[in-house]
Design a protein around this motif. Structure first.
Motif, PDB file in Angstrom:
ATOM      1  N   ASP A 135      44.576 -18.008 -14.141  1.00 16.19           N
ATOM      2  CA  ASP A 135      44.712 -18.668 -15.438  1.00 16.19           C
ATOM      3  C   ASP A 135      43.428 -18.477 -16.245  1.00 16.19           C
ATOM      4  OD1 ASP A 135      47.268 -19.673 -14.864  1.00 16.19           O
ATOM      5  OD2 ASP A 135      46.414 -21.430 -13.832  1.00 16.19           O
ATOM      6  N   TRP A 136      43.526 -18.733 -17.537  1.00 15.52           N
ATOM      7  CA  TRP A 136      42.339 -18.666 -18.379  1.00 15.52           C
ATOM      8  C   TRP A 136      41.386 -19.802 -18.027  1.00 15.52           C
ATOM      9  CZ3 TRP A 136      41.283 -14.588 -21.369  1.00 15.52           C
ATOM     10  CH2 TRP A 136      42.331 -13.777 -21.804  1.00 15.52           C
ATOM     11  N   THR A 137      40.113 -19.483 -17.865  1.00 13.77           N
ATOM     12  CA  THR A 137      39.081 -20.492 -17.650  1.00 13.77           C
ATOM     13  C   THR A 137      37.987 -20.312 -18.690  1.00 13.77           C
ATOM     14  OG1 THR A 137      37.937 -19.053 -16.056  1.00 13.77           O
ATOM     15  CG2 THR A 137      39.506 -20.664 -15.160  1.00 13.77           C
ATOM     16  N   ILE A 138      37.247 -21.374 -18.941  1.00 11.35           N
ATOM     17  CA  ILE A 138      36.179 -21.369 -19.947  1.00 11.35           C
ATOM     18  C   ILE A 138      34.841 -21.240 -19.248  1.00 11.35           C
ATOM     19  CG2 ILE A 138      35.041 -22.772 -21.714  1.00 11.35           C
ATOM     20  CD1 ILE A 138      37.860 -24.092 -22.129  1.00 11.35           C
ATOM     21  N   ASN A 139      34.055 -20.264 -19.653  1.00 11.15           N
ATOM     22  CA  ASN A 139      32.715 -20.130 -19.065  1.00 11.15           C
ATOM     23  C   ASN A 139      31.596 -20.352 -20.075  1.00 11.15           C
ATOM     24  OD1 ASN A 139      32.724 -17.688 -20.486  1.00 11.15           O
ATOM     25  ND2 ASN A 139      33.153 -16.453 -18.663  1.00 11.15           N
ATOM     26  N   VAL A 140      31.933 -20.629 -21.323  1.00 12.34           N
ATOM     27  CA  VAL A 140      30.962 -21.024 -22.351  1.00 12.34           C
ATOM     28  C   VAL A 140      31.597 -22.088 -23.220  1.00 12.34           C
ATOM     29  CG1 VAL A 140      29.723 -20.343 -24.443  1.00 12.34           C
ATOM     30  CG2 VAL A 140      29.668 -18.866 -22.439  1.00 12.34           C
ATOM     31  N   ALA A 141      30.857 -23.179 -23.484  1.00 12.19           N
ATOM     32  CA  ALA A 141      31.322 -24.237 -24.374  1.00 12.19           C
ATOM     33  C   ALA A 141      30.131 -24.760 -25.165  1.00 12.19           C
ATOM     34  CB  ALA A 141      31.978 -25.373 -23.589  1.00 12.19           C
ATOM     35  N   ASN A 142      30.058 -24.394 -26.425  1.00 13.06           N
ATOM     36  CA  ASN A 142      28.973 -24.845 -27.291  1.00 13.06           C
ATOM     37  C   ASN A 142      29.526 -25.546 -28.518  1.00 13.06           C
ATOM     38  OD1 ASN A 142      26.516 -24.393 -26.116  1.00 13.06           O
ATOM     39  ND2 ASN A 142      26.167 -22.396 -27.046  1.00 13.06           N
ATOM     40  N   HIS A 143      28.911 -26.680 -28.891  1.00 11.39           N
ATOM     41  CA  HIS A 143      29.239 -27.408 -30.111  1.00 11.39           C
ATOM     42  C   HIS A 143      27.951 -27.536 -30.932  1.00 11.39           C
ATOM     43  CE1 HIS A 143      33.092 -29.598 -28.637  1.00 11.39           C
ATOM     44  NE2 HIS A 143      32.788 -28.643 -27.748  1.00 11.39           N
ATOM     45  N   PHE A 144      28.022 -27.302 -32.223  1.00 14.07           N
ATOM     46  CA  PHE A 144      26.852 -27.500 -33.066  1.00 14.07           C
ATOM     47  C   PHE A 144      27.278 -27.740 -34.504  1.00 14.07           C
ATOM     48  CE2 PHE A 144      27.721 -22.978 -32.671  1.00 14.07           C
ATOM     49  CZ  PHE A 144      27.658 -22.500 -33.962  1.00 14.07           C
ATOM     50  N   ARG A 145      26.364 -28.326 -35.296  1.00 14.31           N
ATOM     51  CA  ARG A 145      26.616 -28.524 -36.715  1.00 14.31           C
ATOM     52  C   ARG A 145      25.895 -27.430 -37.494  1.00 14.31           C
ATOM     53  NH1 ARG A 145      24.941 -34.489 -38.380  1.00 14.31           N
ATOM     54  NH2 ARG A 145      22.909 -33.631 -37.764  1.00 14.31           N
ATOM     55  N   ALA A 146      26.562 -26.894 -38.483  1.00 19.25           N
ATOM     56  CA  ALA A 146      25.951 -25.849 -39.300  1.00 19.25           C
ATOM     57  C   ALA A 146      24.688 -26.365 -39.981  1.00 19.25           C
ATOM     58  CB  ALA A 146      26.949 -25.342 -40.335  1.00 19.25           C
ATOM     59  N   ILE A 147      24.700 -27.632 -40.408  1.00 20.74           N
ATOM     60  CA  ILE A 147      23.540 -28.193 -41.092  1.00 20.74           C
ATOM     61  C   ILE A 147      22.322 -28.227 -40.182  1.00 20.74           C
ATOM     62  CG2 ILE A 147      24.177 -30.556 -40.491  1.00 20.74           C
ATOM     63  CD1 ILE A 147      22.449 -29.314 -43.732  1.00 20.74           C
ATOM     64  N   ASP A 148      22.552 -28.397 -38.868  1.00 19.66           N
ATOM     65  CA  ASP A 148      21.420 -28.396 -37.937  1.00 19.66           C
ATOM     66  C   ASP A 148      20.775 -27.016 -37.857  1.00 19.66           C
ATOM     67  OD1 ASP A 148      21.769 -31.066 -37.365  1.00 19.66           O
ATOM     68  OD2 ASP A 148      23.052 -30.707 -35.627  1.00 19.66           O
ATOM     69  N   LEU A 149      21.593 -25.962 -37.883  1.00 15.59           N
ATOM     70  CA  LEU A 149      21.042 -24.614 -37.873  1.00 15.59           C
ATOM     71  C   LEU A 149      20.252 -24.345 -39.140  1.00 15.59           C
ATOM     72  CD1 LEU A 149      23.987 -22.455 -36.454  1.00 15.59           C
ATOM     73  CD2 LEU A 149      22.038 -23.435 -35.230  1.00 15.59           C
ATOM     74  N   ASP A 190      23.183 -22.086 -22.868  1.00 12.13           N
ATOM     75  CA  ASP A 190      22.326 -21.003 -23.350  1.00 12.13           C
ATOM     76  C   ASP A 190      23.202 -19.866 -23.859  1.00 12.13           C
ATOM     77  OD1 ASP A 190      20.229 -19.360 -23.948  1.00 12.13           O
ATOM     78  OD2 ASP A 190      19.772 -18.804 -21.873  1.00 12.13           O
ATOM     79  N   PHE A 191      23.613 -19.980 -25.100  1.00  9.91           N
ATOM     80  CA  PHE A 191      24.515 -19.001 -25.701  1.00  9.91           C
ATOM     81  C   PHE A 191      24.240 -18.983 -27.197  1.00  9.91           C
ATOM     82  CE2 PHE A 191      28.677 -17.467 -27.276  1.00  9.91           C
ATOM     83  CZ  PHE A 191      28.868 -16.381 -26.421  1.00  9.91           C
TER      84      PHE A 191
END
Length: 236
Positions: free
Chosen positions: A216-230, A45-46
């Motif tokens: 250390d650096w940690t990841i708290n958001v990970a989103n993948h999407f295609r521009a065409i889908d938007l 949810d980002f």
């Protein structure tokens, strides 16, 4: 802790297929169904970030030069951070593709893993394969937002963190095209033959800089999407 957490100095407001007349055309309904099967659902949810912000870019530079380097880490360089962020993206995307989220515990926050796991488990094999990112296929990357957070709950020790939201533009197969010496169109994102190959990833990194408690650096958001889908969603 959350009610005492205040966020300040936040730096935010973001490649032809040949057709033959003898081949039958797929029905429009089948094309739509195929597109739905390939479309990635939102992993977390980002809000999707695509392009950089001129205002953010200026604020990010000020934050790095006048806050992070003088008071948090004198050796911090944004170019070095981007290099490491690309490597982290490749590692995380590989684990997401294989569904091995438990192996991400030292790199991704527990809350993010808990949110990602049920979504990734429901993805088809075709959808999971789209999550895998090769670092050499990244053609654009930039920090969209750099923020500083403080927690004053402890009067004797002020906790502080740096949070950086990164945006990566990826075209699957880009490295192979370069190896073949093929010319990369500057406007490939708008060309139909490349639209299914262009992906955008939003990753947010966080690191504690509390005196004596650096992490250390940690990841708290990970989103993948295609521009065409938007684009397709907006046109509905």
């Amino acid at each position: 802790m959350q009610h005492t957490l205040r966020r300040c100095l936040t730096m935010a407001s973001i490649p032809k297929m040949r057709c033959y007349a003898t081949l039958p055309h797929a029905p429009e309904q089948n094309k739509k169904q195929t597109s739905r099967n390939q479309q990635l659902p939102r992993l977390m949810d980002f809000p999707e970030i695509i392009w950089p912000s001129a205002l953010n870019t200026i604020k990010n530079w000020i934050t790095v030069q006048f806050i992070i380097r003088p008071y948090f880490d004198s050796e911090f360089q944004i170019k070095d951070f981007i290099y490491g962020a690309k490597q982290a993206l490749q590692v995380v995307s590989s684990k997401l593709t294989g569904g091995d989220l438990n192996q991400l515990q030292n790199l991704v926050s527990a809350d993010a893993i808990a949110e990602l796991k049920p979504v990734v488990q429901k993805l088809s094999m075709t959808q999971r394969k789209q999550l895998e990112i090769n670092e050499s296929d990244i053609y654009l990357s930039f920090p969209y937002q750099i923020g500083i957070m403080f927690d004053d709950a402890n009067d004797q020790l002020q906790k502080r963190w740096v949070e950086i939201t990164m945006v990566f533009h990826v075209m699957r197969g880009l490295s192979e095209m370069r190896e073949r010496g093929e010319e990369i169109p500057w406007n490939m994102g708008t060309m139909p033959e490349y639209q299914d190959k262009v992906f955008i990833c939003n990753y947010r990194f966080k690191k504690e800089f509390t005196a004596g408690q650096q992490s250390d650096w940690t990841i708290n958001v990970a989103n993948h999407f295609r521009a065409i889908d938007l684009i397709n969603e907006e046109s509905k």
